[in-house]
Design a protein around this motif. Structure first.
Motif, PDB file in Angstrom:
ATOM      1  N   GLY A 243       0.823  -1.203   0.000  1.00 13.22           N
ATOM      2  CA  GLY A 243       0.000   0.000   0.000  1.00 13.22           C
ATOM      3  C   GLY A 243       0.856   1.251   0.000  1.00 13.22           C
ATOM      4  O   GLY A 243       2.009   1.235   0.453  1.00 13.22           O
ATOM      5  N   VAL A 244       0.294   2.366  -0.511  1.00 15.55           N
ATOM      6  CA  VAL A 244       1.068   3.602  -0.604  1.00 15.55           C
ATOM      7  C   VAL A 244       0.122   4.788  -0.794  1.00 15.55           C
ATOM      8  O   VAL A 244      -0.999   4.630  -1.295  1.00 15.55           O
ATOM      9  CB  VAL A 244       2.067   3.519  -1.789  1.00 15.55           C
ATOM     10  CG1 VAL A 244       1.338   3.462  -3.122  1.00 15.55           C
ATOM     11  CG2 VAL A 244       3.055   4.678  -1.774  1.00 15.55           C
ATOM     12  N   LYS A 245       0.559   5.966  -0.366  1.00 16.27           N
ATOM     13  CA  LYS A 245      -0.162   7.209  -0.646  1.00 16.27           C
ATOM     14  C   LYS A 245       0.556   7.924  -1.784  1.00 16.27           C
ATOM     15  O   LYS A 245       1.787   8.058  -1.761  1.00 16.27           O
ATOM     16  CB  LYS A 245      -0.216   8.110   0.584  1.00 16.27           C
ATOM     17  CG  LYS A 245      -1.119   7.585   1.703  1.00 16.27           C
ATOM     18  CD  LYS A 245      -1.202   8.571   2.841  1.00 16.27           C
ATOM     19  CE  LYS A 245      -2.102   8.067   3.957  1.00 16.27           C
ATOM     20  NZ  LYS A 245      -3.511   7.982   3.534  1.00 16.27           N
ATOM     21  N   LEU A 246      -0.222   8.388  -2.767  1.00 20.46           N
ATOM     22  CA  LEU A 246       0.354   9.015  -3.954  1.00 20.46           C
ATOM     23  C   LEU A 246      -0.302  10.366  -4.237  1.00 20.46           C
ATOM     24  O   LEU A 246      -1.495  10.541  -3.987  1.00 20.46           O
ATOM     25  CB  LEU A 246       0.145   8.117  -5.190  1.00 20.46           C
ATOM     26  CG  LEU A 246       0.756   6.718  -5.184  1.00 20.46           C
ATOM     27  CD1 LEU A 246       0.273   5.953  -6.404  1.00 20.46           C
ATOM     28  CD2 LEU A 246       2.274   6.807  -5.173  1.00 20.46           C
ATOM     29  N   ASP A 247       0.488  11.300  -4.741  1.00 22.17           N
ATOM     30  CA  ASP A 247      -0.056  12.553  -5.268  1.00 22.17           C
ATOM     31  C   ASP A 247      -0.272  12.375  -6.769  1.00 22.17           C
ATOM     32  O   ASP A 247       0.678  12.086  -7.507  1.00 22.17           O
ATOM     33  CB  ASP A 247       0.911  13.711  -5.020  1.00 22.17           C
ATOM     34  CG  ASP A 247       1.000  14.107  -3.552  1.00 22.17           C
ATOM     35  OD1 ASP A 247       0.016  13.839  -2.821  1.00 22.17           O
ATOM     36  OD2 ASP A 247       2.031  14.649  -3.142  1.00 22.17           O
ATOM     37  N   VAL A 248      -1.528  12.509  -7.208  1.00 23.21           N
ATOM     38  CA  VAL A 248      -1.840  12.311  -8.628  1.00 23.21           C
ATOM     39  C   VAL A 248      -2.445  13.594  -9.202  1.00 23.21           C
ATOM     40  O   VAL A 248      -3.095  14.365  -8.483  1.00 23.21           O
ATOM     41  CB  VAL A 248      -2.808  11.125  -8.833  1.00 23.21           C
ATOM     42  CG1 VAL A 248      -2.203   9.838  -8.334  1.00 23.21           C
ATOM     43  CG2 VAL A 248      -4.135  11.388  -8.146  1.00 23.21           C
ATOM     44  N   PRO A 249      -2.250  13.851 -10.488  1.00 21.59           N
ATOM     45  CA  PRO A 249      -2.756  15.092 -11.087  1.00 21.59           C
ATOM     46  C   PRO A 249      -4.245  15.015 -11.386  1.00 21.59           C
ATOM     47  O   PRO A 249      -4.790  13.956 -11.698  1.00 21.59           O
ATOM     48  CB  PRO A 249      -1.942  15.185 -12.392  1.00 21.59           C
ATOM     49  CG  PRO A 249      -1.666  13.758 -12.761  1.00 21.59           C
ATOM     50  CD  PRO A 249      -1.474  13.038 -11.457  1.00 21.59           C
ATOM     51  N   THR A 250      -4.924  16.169 -11.276  1.00 18.84           N
ATOM     52  CA  THR A 250      -6.283  16.366 -11.772  1.00 18.84           C
ATOM     53  C   THR A 250      -6.286  17.684 -12.526  1.00 18.84           C
ATOM     54  O   THR A 250      -5.277  18.413 -12.537  1.00 18.84           O
ATOM     55  CB  THR A 250      -7.325  16.406 -10.635  1.00 18.84           C
ATOM     56  OG1 THR A 250      -7.192  17.649  -9.925  1.00 18.84           O
ATOM     57  CG2 THR A 250      -7.138  15.252  -9.669  1.00 18.84           C
ATOM     58  N   LEU A 251      -7.395  18.020 -13.139  1.00 20.76           N
ATOM     59  CA  LEU A 251      -7.473  19.294 -13.859  1.00 20.76           C
ATOM     60  C   LEU A 251      -7.407  20.484 -12.910  1.00 20.76           C
ATOM     61  O   LEU A 251      -7.134  21.605 -13.348  1.00 20.76           O
ATOM     62  CB  LEU A 251      -8.773  19.352 -14.681  1.00 20.76           C
ATOM     63  CG  LEU A 251      -8.861  18.396 -15.866  1.00 20.76           C
ATOM     64  CD1 LEU A 251     -10.189  18.580 -16.604  1.00 20.76           C
ATOM     65  CD2 LEU A 251      -7.692  18.606 -16.833  1.00 20.76           C
ATOM     66  N   GLU A 252      -7.661  20.248 -11.620  1.00 20.77           N
ATOM     67  CA  GLU A 252      -7.589  21.335 -10.630  1.00 20.77           C
ATOM     68  C   GLU A 252      -6.321  21.280  -9.794  1.00 20.77           C
ATOM     69  O   GLU A 252      -6.200  22.005  -8.814  1.00 20.77           O
ATOM     70  CB  GLU A 252      -8.814  21.280  -9.698  1.00 20.77           C
ATOM     71  CG  GLU A 252     -10.108  21.807 -10.314  1.00 20.77           C
ATOM     72  CD  GLU A 252     -10.694  20.868 -11.356  1.00 20.77           C
ATOM     73  OE1 GLU A 252     -11.186  21.354 -12.386  1.00 20.77           O
ATOM     74  OE2 GLU A 252     -10.641  19.639 -11.130  1.00 20.77           O
ATOM     75  N   GLY A 253      -5.383  20.443 -10.151  1.00 17.12           N
ATOM     76  CA  GLY A 253      -4.159  20.314  -9.371  1.00 17.12           C
ATOM     77  C   GLY A 253      -4.048  18.930  -8.762  1.00 17.12           C
ATOM     78  O   GLY A 253      -4.918  18.079  -8.932  1.00 17.12           O
ATOM     79  N   GLU A 273     -16.167  13.462  -8.794  1.00 19.38           N
ATOM     80  CA  GLU A 273     -16.512  14.742  -9.423  1.00 19.38           C
ATOM     81  C   GLU A 273     -15.297  15.540  -9.884  1.00 19.38           C
ATOM     82  O   GLU A 273     -15.292  16.768  -9.856  1.00 19.38           O
ATOM     83  CB  GLU A 273     -17.381  15.587  -8.487  1.00 19.38           C
ATOM     84  CG  GLU A 273     -18.744  14.966  -8.226  1.00 19.38           C
ATOM     85  CD  GLU A 273     -19.688  15.896  -7.492  1.00 19.38           C
ATOM     86  OE1 GLU A 273     -19.215  16.951  -6.995  1.00 19.38           O
ATOM     87  OE2 GLU A 273     -20.883  15.577  -7.406  1.00 19.38           O
ATOM     88  N   ARG A 274     -14.246  14.852 -10.312  1.00 21.25           N
ATOM     89  CA  ARG A 274     -13.104  15.536 -10.918  1.00 21.25           C
ATOM     90  C   ARG A 274     -13.021  15.206 -12.424  1.00 21.25           C
ATOM     91  O   ARG A 274     -11.976  15.389 -13.026  1.00 21.25           O
ATOM     92  CB  ARG A 274     -11.801  15.130 -10.231  1.00 21.25           C
ATOM     93  CG  ARG A 274     -11.665  15.647  -8.801  1.00 21.25           C
ATOM     94  CD  ARG A 274     -11.626  17.158  -8.738  1.00 21.25           C
ATOM     95  NE  ARG A 274     -11.419  17.637  -7.380  1.00 21.25           N
ATOM     96  CZ  ARG A 274     -10.250  18.059  -6.915  1.00 21.25           C
ATOM     97  NH1 ARG A 274      -9.190  18.044  -7.696  1.00 21.25           N
ATOM     98  NH2 ARG A 274     -10.135  18.475  -5.673  1.00 21.25           N
ATOM     99  N   GLY A 275     -14.137  14.736 -12.982  1.00 14.41           N
ATOM    100  CA  GLY A 275     -14.159  14.402 -14.398  1.00 14.41           C
ATOM    101  C   GLY A 275     -14.662  15.544 -15.251  1.00 14.41           C
ATOM    102  O   GLY A 275     -14.463  16.722 -14.946  1.00 14.41           O
ATOM    103  N   ILE A 276     -15.377  15.223 -16.327  1.00 11.99           N
ATOM    104  CA  ILE A 276     -15.882  16.210 -17.285  1.00 11.99           C
ATOM    105  C   ILE A 276     -17.157  16.832 -16.760  1.00 11.99           C
ATOM    106  O   ILE A 276     -18.041  16.145 -16.249  1.00 11.99           O
ATOM    107  CB  ILE A 276     -16.152  15.543 -18.658  1.00 11.99           C
ATOM    108  CG1 ILE A 276     -14.898  14.843 -19.181  1.00 11.99           C
ATOM    109  CG2 ILE A 276     -16.671  16.556 -19.660  1.00 11.99           C
ATOM    110  CD1 ILE A 276     -13.769  15.764 -19.533  1.00 11.99           C
ATOM    111  N   GLU A 277     -17.279  18.140 -16.910  1.00  7.12           N
ATOM    112  CA  GLU A 277     -18.527  18.835 -16.596  1.00  7.12           C
ATOM    113  C   GLU A 277     -19.385  18.885 -17.853  1.00  7.12           C
ATOM    114  O   GLU A 277     -18.885  19.095 -18.944  1.00  7.12           O
ATOM    115  CB  GLU A 277     -18.249  20.258 -16.107  1.00  7.12           C
ATOM    116  CG  GLU A 277     -17.447  20.335 -14.824  1.00  7.12           C
ATOM    117  CD  GLU A 277     -17.137  21.769 -14.427  1.00  7.12           C
ATOM    118  OE1 GLU A 277     -17.698  22.688 -15.056  1.00  7.12           O
ATOM    119  OE2 GLU A 277     -16.340  21.974 -13.505  1.00  7.12           O
ATOM    120  N   HIS A 278     -20.699  18.677 -17.676  1.00  6.88           N
ATOM    121  CA  HIS A 278     -21.623  18.794 -18.805  1.00  6.88           C
ATOM    122  C   HIS A 278     -22.964  19.255 -18.253  1.00  6.88           C
ATOM    123  O   HIS A 278     -23.713  18.466 -17.693  1.00  6.88           O
ATOM    124  CB  HIS A 278     -21.776  17.473 -19.540  1.00  6.88           C
ATOM    125  CG  HIS A 278     -22.598  17.561 -20.792  1.00  6.88           C
ATOM    126  ND1 HIS A 278     -22.089  18.065 -21.973  1.00  6.88           N
ATOM    127  CD2 HIS A 278     -23.883  17.254 -21.043  1.00  6.88           C
ATOM    128  CE1 HIS A 278     -23.019  18.037 -22.895  1.00  6.88           C
ATOM    129  NE2 HIS A 278     -24.125  17.560 -22.356  1.00  6.88           N
TER     130      HIS A 278
END
Length: 322
Positions: A243-253, A273-278
């Motif tokens: 197991g591990v904790k990771l920092d991963v990118p999103t469109l908001e950082g 709710e970090r996906g596509i807005e429509h």
């Protein structure tokens, strides 16, 4: 097969105002949108039916024609106008080059961003109100709708996912005009965004529409799946086991996610709710785990792995059908 009444398709009364039409259209588009109804041909057909009904009723001139003639108003005319000879609409066919193009993907309607009162324009040019007579007593020429115009814009993945406002310079009748064009969040490659009244002008009539075609560039590591965003994240075999904790990118950082111990390659971790807005909908982002194992191990390493395998046997192919 007979077409359903457009008001029935949208679920509104014949007295519905433009705001009521718009709200009904948005609700039904969200319900039947192809992205939310994959492998459902019935929903796809209903989506097309809703778009066709709204296309007719959201335009005041076309709605008036439909209220008077029903579906016969648009028979035999690709541009959605009455057939030649229909009473009250002599000469109202589309001019050459003004044939309306049906959207093949997504058609987003932003309403009128300009124009003016058609009656005022008609009175200035011919000295009478629309449908009246000229000062000399001759019947006034019927106004003609101008041609539609298409323009292609290229967007980044982020701009398409979150929406973007760009200054768009268009040529209308030889005159350059700059408008602030709002691209809605969630457009795809090949989406069509309609701006009413910003096409070519017609002789004494309403201008055509401007259709903006979106081209979306591929992202370096994000990819789209419907309203969801996927990103591959590699971890080593020890991190997968412990197991591990990771920092991963999103469109908001970047955000921190926890990879549980014993995670297999190909597992997906959801970031809500970090996906596509429509419209009012939000997709999710999924972190796709890719487990990387060492390639070069010596004899001592091999004995350790064999000892571990003997202690924790895994029959991972027990459930496969072959």
């Amino acid at each position: 097969m007979n077409k359903r009444d457009y008001y029935e398709v949208l679920g509104v009364p014949r007295s519905a105002n433009p705001d009521e039409l718009r709200r009904a259209h948005r609700k039904l588009v969200r319900q039947y949108h192809p992205d939310m109804n994959r492998d459902n041909p019935v929903a796809t057909e209903k989506f097309k039916e809703v778009q066709e009904a709204y296309d007719a009723l959201s335009d005041a001139q076309r709605r008036k024609q439909y209220d008077q003639f029903g579906h016969d108003a648009f028979a035999g005319s690709a541009g959605g106008y009455p057939p030649p000879g229909a009473e009250g609409f002599r000469g109202a066919r589309q001019p050459a080059g003004g044939r309306r193009t049906r959207p093949t993907t997504e058609d987003v309607d932003f309403g009128d961003l300009g124009g003016g009162n058609v009656n005022d324009i008609f009175e200035q040019m011919f000295g009478t109100r629309r449908g009246g007579r000229t000062g000399r007593g001759r019947p006034a020429p019927e106004p003609q709708r101008g041609a539609d115009v298409e323009h292609t814009v290229t967007l980044s993945f982020e701009q398409a996912a979150r929406g973007y406002t760009l200054p768009l310079q268009i040529n209308r009748g030889g005159q350059l005009e700059t408008i602030e064009m709002k691209i809605p969040a969630g457009v795809k490659d090949g989406s069509r965004v309609r701006v009413r009244g910003k096409g070519q002008g017609g002789p004494g009539g309403t201008p055509g529409d401007l259709y903006v075609i979106t081209r979306v560039k591929e992202h370096a590591y994000f990819r789209r799946d419907g309203l969801n965003i996927l990103v591959d994240v590699p971890i080593n075999m020890y991190e997968a086991m412990l197991g591990v904790k990771l920092d991963v990118p999103t469109l908001e950082g970047k955000v921190t996610v926890t990879v549980p111990a014993g995670t297999s390659s190909g597992s997906k971790l959801r970031i809500k709710e970090r996906g596509i807005e429509h419209g009012e909908e939000h997709g999710d982002q999924y972190v796709v785990i890719k487990v990387v194992v060492p390639k070069d191990i010596d004899e001592d390493d091999r004995k350790l792995v064999e000892k571990l395998a003997a202690k924790h046997p895994l029959n991972v192919r027990a459930s496969v059908p072959w």
